[in-house]
Scaffold this motif. Structure first.
Motif, PDB file in Angstrom:
ATOM      1  N   PHE A  36       0.837  -1.199   0.000  1.00  0.00           N
ATOM      2  CA  PHE A  36       0.000   0.000   0.000  1.00  0.00           C
ATOM      3  C   PHE A  36       0.869   1.244   0.000  1.00  0.00           C
ATOM      4  O   PHE A  36       2.034   1.219   0.381  1.00  0.00           O
ATOM      5  CB  PHE A  36      -0.977   0.004   1.179  1.00  0.00           C
ATOM      6  CG  PHE A  36      -0.337  -0.007   2.542  1.00  0.00           C
ATOM      7  CD1 PHE A  36      -0.153   1.177   3.254  1.00  0.00           C
ATOM      8  CD2 PHE A  36       0.071  -1.191   3.147  1.00  0.00           C
ATOM      9  CE1 PHE A  36       0.427   1.174   4.515  1.00  0.00           C
ATOM     10  CE2 PHE A  36       0.641  -1.215   4.407  1.00  0.00           C
ATOM     11  CZ  PHE A  36       0.824  -0.019   5.096  1.00  0.00           C
ATOM     12  N   SER A  37       0.275   2.336  -0.452  1.00  0.00           N
ATOM     13  CA  SER A  37       0.985   3.608  -0.481  1.00  0.00           C
ATOM     14  C   SER A  37      -0.030   4.734  -0.450  1.00  0.00           C
ATOM     15  O   SER A  37      -1.212   4.524  -0.716  1.00  0.00           O
ATOM     16  CB  SER A  37       1.853   3.717  -1.739  1.00  0.00           C
ATOM     17  OG  SER A  37       1.048   3.788  -2.895  1.00  0.00           O
ATOM     18  N   GLY A  38       0.462   5.921  -0.140  1.00  0.00           N
ATOM     19  CA  GLY A  38      -0.405   7.088  -0.164  1.00  0.00           C
ATOM     20  C   GLY A  38       0.198   8.248   0.587  1.00  0.00           C
ATOM     21  O   GLY A  38       1.231   8.119   1.253  1.00  0.00           O
ATOM     22  N   GLN A  39      -0.476   9.379   0.466  1.00  0.00           N
ATOM     23  CA  GLN A  39      -0.038  10.579   1.170  1.00  0.00           C
ATOM     24  C   GLN A  39      -0.344  10.421   2.657  1.00  0.00           C
ATOM     25  O   GLN A  39      -1.367   9.882   3.052  1.00  0.00           O
ATOM     26  CB  GLN A  39      -0.719  11.812   0.598  1.00  0.00           C
ATOM     27  CG  GLN A  39      -0.037  13.085   0.989  1.00  0.00           C
ATOM     28  CD  GLN A  39      -0.423  14.256   0.103  1.00  0.00           C
ATOM     29  OE1 GLN A  39      -1.492  14.271  -0.486  1.00  0.00           O
ATOM     30  NE2 GLN A  39       0.451  15.237   0.026  1.00  0.00           N
ATOM     31  N   ILE A  40       0.567  10.927   3.478  1.00  0.00           N
ATOM     32  CA  ILE A  40       0.546  10.664   4.918  1.00  0.00           C
ATOM     33  C   ILE A  40      -0.259  11.693   5.693  1.00  0.00           C
ATOM     34  O   ILE A  40      -0.111  12.897   5.501  1.00  0.00           O
ATOM     35  CB  ILE A  40       1.991  10.637   5.458  1.00  0.00           C
ATOM     36  CG1 ILE A  40       2.775   9.483   4.824  1.00  0.00           C
ATOM     37  CG2 ILE A  40       2.013  10.547   6.978  1.00  0.00           C
ATOM     38  CD1 ILE A  40       4.268   9.540   5.084  1.00  0.00           C
ATOM     39  N   THR A  41      -1.077  11.184   6.605  1.00  0.00           N
ATOM     40  CA  THR A  41      -1.686  11.940   7.694  1.00  0.00           C
ATOM     41  C   THR A  41      -1.099  11.348   8.969  1.00  0.00           C
ATOM     42  O   THR A  41      -1.002  10.127   9.085  1.00  0.00           O
ATOM     43  CB  THR A  41      -3.222  11.780   7.697  1.00  0.00           C
ATOM     44  OG1 THR A  41      -3.733  12.301   6.478  1.00  0.00           O
ATOM     45  CG2 THR A  41      -3.856  12.494   8.875  1.00  0.00           C
ATOM     46  N   THR A  42      -0.713  12.194   9.924  1.00  0.00           N
ATOM     47  CA  THR A  42      -0.101  11.668  11.150  1.00  0.00           C
ATOM     48  C   THR A  42      -0.963  11.906  12.377  1.00  0.00           C
ATOM     49  O   THR A  42      -1.735  12.866  12.439  1.00  0.00           O
ATOM     50  CB  THR A  42       1.280  12.304  11.409  1.00  0.00           C
ATOM     51  OG1 THR A  42       1.121  13.703  11.612  1.00  0.00           O
ATOM     52  CG2 THR A  42       2.245  12.027  10.273  1.00  0.00           C
ATOM     53  N   LEU A  43      -0.796  11.007  13.330  1.00  0.00           N
ATOM     54  CA  LEU A  43      -1.346  11.150  14.671  1.00  0.00           C
ATOM     55  C   LEU A  43      -0.249  10.814  15.659  1.00  0.00           C
ATOM     56  O   LEU A  43       0.503   9.856  15.447  1.00  0.00           O
ATOM     57  CB  LEU A  43      -2.513  10.188  14.910  1.00  0.00           C
ATOM     58  CG  LEU A  43      -3.878  10.546  14.370  1.00  0.00           C
ATOM     59  CD1 LEU A  43      -4.855   9.403  14.616  1.00  0.00           C
ATOM     60  CD2 LEU A  43      -4.392  11.825  14.992  1.00  0.00           C
ATOM     61  N   LYS A  44      -0.178  11.588  16.730  1.00  0.00           N
ATOM     62  CA  LYS A  44       0.747  11.279  17.821  1.00  0.00           C
ATOM     63  C   LYS A  44      -0.097  11.184  19.081  1.00  0.00           C
ATOM     64  O   LYS A  44      -0.747  12.153  19.485  1.00  0.00           O
ATOM     65  CB  LYS A  44       1.808  12.370  17.956  1.00  0.00           C
ATOM     66  CG  LYS A  44       2.882  12.034  18.962  1.00  0.00           C
ATOM     67  CD  LYS A  44       4.008  13.045  18.914  1.00  0.00           C
ATOM     68  CE  LYS A  44       5.132  12.572  19.819  1.00  0.00           C
ATOM     69  NZ  LYS A  44       6.341  13.358  19.601  1.00  0.00           N
ATOM     70  N   LEU A  45      -0.094   9.994  19.682  1.00  0.00           N
ATOM     71  CA  LEU A  45      -0.934   9.746  20.852  1.00  0.00           C
ATOM     72  C   LEU A  45      -0.340   8.631  21.676  1.00  0.00           C
ATOM     73  O   LEU A  45       0.641   8.018  21.271  1.00  0.00           O
ATOM     74  CB  LEU A  45      -2.371   9.418  20.411  1.00  0.00           C
ATOM     75  CG  LEU A  45      -2.528   8.450  19.229  1.00  0.00           C
ATOM     76  CD1 LEU A  45      -2.432   7.021  19.648  1.00  0.00           C
ATOM     77  CD2 LEU A  45      -3.832   8.730  18.522  1.00  0.00           C
TER      78      LEU A  45
END
Length: 164
Positions: A36-45
């Motif tokens: 899989f591939s794609g543009q990144i969205t990040t979460l830090k938790l």
């Protein structure tokens, strides 16, 4: 998805525009989609997956959610219900620097899922965490808006979309 991380490394590793980085080999594939591939969205938790549900409830547009869970091995941040939600909303995959659960069911869902391990315990529900911030793990700093490519050989991150 018609790419191999090995071929992308061979082609782009020395390209200064691509700024290709290879994440240390610490992740295991759990999802039904191995590549899989794609543009990144990040979460830090940390040990709280409320924000994971929020993000996966939004249209994914083929993107990849990268969750910096602090590498916690004490609970899971993603299970079959959230994975199905992500698939249904058009996400390509999820990378969890932490644990997942429902591993047998995750293999049946057409979503890329990479995580450190499986853990049966669900997370807390406090709604804490940050979105679209830089995250660092596996010797790589990942910025929202960059591109992630994952397959059976590993995970790579590039500053721009690569020709695959």
């Amino acid at each position: 998805m018609n790419f191999a991380t090995t071929d992308l490394c061979d082609e782009y590793m020395d390209d200064p525009q691509a700024q290709l980085r290879v994440v240390n080999p610490m992740f295991t594939g759990f999802g039904g989609r191995k590549r899989f591939s794609g543009q990144i969205t990040t979460l830090k938790l940390f040990e709280d997956n409320v924000r994971v549900r929020e993000v996966l409830s939004e249209p994914g547009d083929g993107g990849v959610l990268v969750i910096d869970g602090g590498g916690s091995m004490r609970c899971a941040l993603l299970g079959d219900q959230l994975a199905q939600l992500g698939k249904d909303n058009g996400w390509s995959g999820v990378v969890v620097y932490g644990c997942v659960r429902d591993s047998a069911q995750l293999m049946e869902i057409e979503l890329g899922v990479q995580a450190l391990n499986a853990h049966p315990l669900k997370s807390q529900k406090k709604g804490l965490g940050e979105r679209d911030v830089s995250v660092t793990f596996g010797s790589v700093t990942i910025q929202p808006g960059e591109w992630l490519y994952a397959d059976e050989d590993g995970i790579i991150v590039a500053s721009q979309q690569l020709n695959t």
